[in-house]
Write a protein that holds these residues in place. Structure first.
Motif, PDB file in Angstrom:
ATOM      1  N   PRO A   1       0.899  -1.186   0.097  1.00 42.67           N
ATOM      2  CA  PRO A   1      -0.037   0.005  -0.095  1.00 42.67           C
ATOM      3  C   PRO A   1       0.884   1.269   0.022  1.00 42.67           C
ATOM      4  O   PRO A   1       1.972   1.113   0.312  1.00 42.67           O
ATOM      5  CB  PRO A   1      -0.918  -0.046   1.430  1.00 42.67           C
TER       6      PRO A   1
ATOM      7  N   VAL B   1      -1.078   4.293   4.313  1.00 42.90           N
ATOM      8  CA  VAL B   1      -2.281   3.405   4.588  1.00 42.90           C
ATOM      9  C   VAL B   1      -2.011   2.644   5.868  1.00 42.90           C
ATOM     10  O   VAL B   1      -2.942   2.307   6.423  1.00 42.90           O
ATOM     11  CB  VAL B   1      -2.476   2.700   3.404  1.00 42.90           C
TER      12      VAL B   1
ATOM     13  N   ASP C   1      -3.458  -0.618  13.127  1.00 44.99           N
ATOM     14  CA  ASP C   1      -3.653  -1.087  12.182  1.00 44.99           C
ATOM     15  C   ASP C   1      -4.341  -2.482  12.154  1.00 44.99           C
ATOM     16  O   ASP C   1      -4.786  -3.173  10.866  1.00 44.99           O
ATOM     17  CB  ASP C   1      -2.498  -1.465  11.124  1.00 44.99           C
TER      18      ASP C   1
ATOM     19  N   ASP D   1     -12.125  -1.151   2.005  1.00 47.79           N
ATOM     20  CA  ASP D   1     -11.341   0.093   1.582  1.00 47.79           C
ATOM     21  C   ASP D   1      -9.854  -0.313   1.544  1.00 47.79           C
ATOM     22  O   ASP D   1      -9.249   0.306   0.467  1.00 47.79           O
ATOM     23  CB  ASP D   1     -11.410   1.229   2.507  1.00 47.79           C
ATOM     24  N   LEU D   2      -9.346  -1.161   2.368  1.00 49.74           N
ATOM     25  CA  LEU D   2      -7.937  -1.675   2.345  1.00 49.74           C
ATOM     26  C   LEU D   2      -7.916  -2.492   1.246  1.00 49.74           C
ATOM     27  O   LEU D   2      -6.772  -2.169   0.452  1.00 49.74           O
ATOM     28  CB  LEU D   2      -7.443  -2.240   3.842  1.00 49.74           C
TER      29      LEU D   2
ATOM     30  N   LYS E   1      -7.234  -0.535  -2.043  1.00 48.62           N
ATOM     31  CA  LYS E   1      -5.873  -0.191  -2.294  1.00 48.62           C
ATOM     32  C   LYS E   1      -4.724  -0.828  -2.184  1.00 48.62           C
ATOM     33  O   LYS E   1      -3.681  -0.252  -2.656  1.00 48.62           O
ATOM     34  CB  LYS E   1      -5.503   0.971  -0.739  1.00 48.62           C
TER      35      LYS E   1
END
Length: 250
Positions: free
Chosen positions: A217, A221, A234, A244-245, A248
């Protein structure tokens, strides 16, 4: 003869002998490292002095690993009331941390989840056993409930099959049919359907497809914090926010 019997060697305990052996081995290792650091630069490849480990670094790594084991046991003892019930049958897990301070038992659990590399991801069927494992390795993973769009894009973009210990892209439906045709799965669309709906042959399809290697990422992020996601870190359960992760990193 009597004099020889009277001159016995001084008694040295086994613990002292072991300490001497470890000390001597460290001294040899240290001397070798120093020699490489001092003279290695004259050869074709330059030696990186920062790679040389001091004895105190070995001690710190050992203590960090022991601390990791203690914390893992503490997380495993959390009451079941503190562990939320899964909201979906399907989980997607991403490994987000390395192994510098990881205890071998922690690494073993990650390997059992097929997470051998940082930024690798796997689909799993949510169960009590899986949740227990995720509790133990929480600082090293993040997970949640992937939506259909991300399941499809992950399999199409990152999916591959393991055939004769080689990674084969899922571009030929004949390969899929040969391996999974007996389960009624003959194309990549069938694989997506089976994974997304946690079908009766989820296990067979999931193991046919190797762990997915996600892209690293962008900076910021993943911040490298081992605290739970809900506390600003995290790690741990992101629920639907995992999508969302995934977007990305896909």
């Amino acid at each position: 003869m009597a004099e020889e019997e009277g001159q016995r060697l001084p008694y040295v305990s086994e613990i002292v002998l072991k300490k001497r052996k470890i000390r001597d081995e460290l001294a040899i290792t240290r001397r070798t490292q120093l020699e490489l650091g001092k003279y290695g630069a004259k050869k074709g490849k330059k030696s990186n002095i920062s790679d040389i480990k001091r004895p105190e670094q070995f001690i710190k790594e050992f203590r960090d690993k022991e601390l990791d084991l203690i914390r893992m046991k503490q997380r495993a003892k959390r009451p079941k009331s503190m562990v939320p019930e899964p909201k979906s049958k399907l989980l997607f897990i991403i490994r987000i941390q390395g192994s510098s301070d990881m205890h071998p038992k922690t690494r073993k659990i990650l390997y059992s989840l097929r997470l051998r590399r940082v930024f690798s991801g796997v689909f799993v069927k949510a169960s009590e056993g899986v949740i227990e494992k995720l509790q133990k390795v929480e600082p090293y993973v993040t997970y949640g409930y992937p939506n259909l769009k991300n399941v499809k894009e992950l399999i199409y973009k990152k999916g591959y099959a393991r055939i004769d210990k080689k990674a084969v892209p899922l571009t030929d439906n004949n390969v899929i049919e040969q391996a999974l045709g007996k389960y009624g799965i003959i194309c990549i669309e069938d694989m997506v359907h089976e994974i997304a709906n946690v079908g009766p042959h989820f296990k067979e399809v999931n193991h046919f497809m190797g762990p997915l290697m996600l892209s690293k990422p962008e900076e910021g992020v993943i911040k490298g914090k081992k605290q739970p996601y809900k506390e600003g870190g995290d790690a741990g359960d992101r629920e639907e926010a995992i999508n969302d992760l995934i977007s990305k990193m896909n």
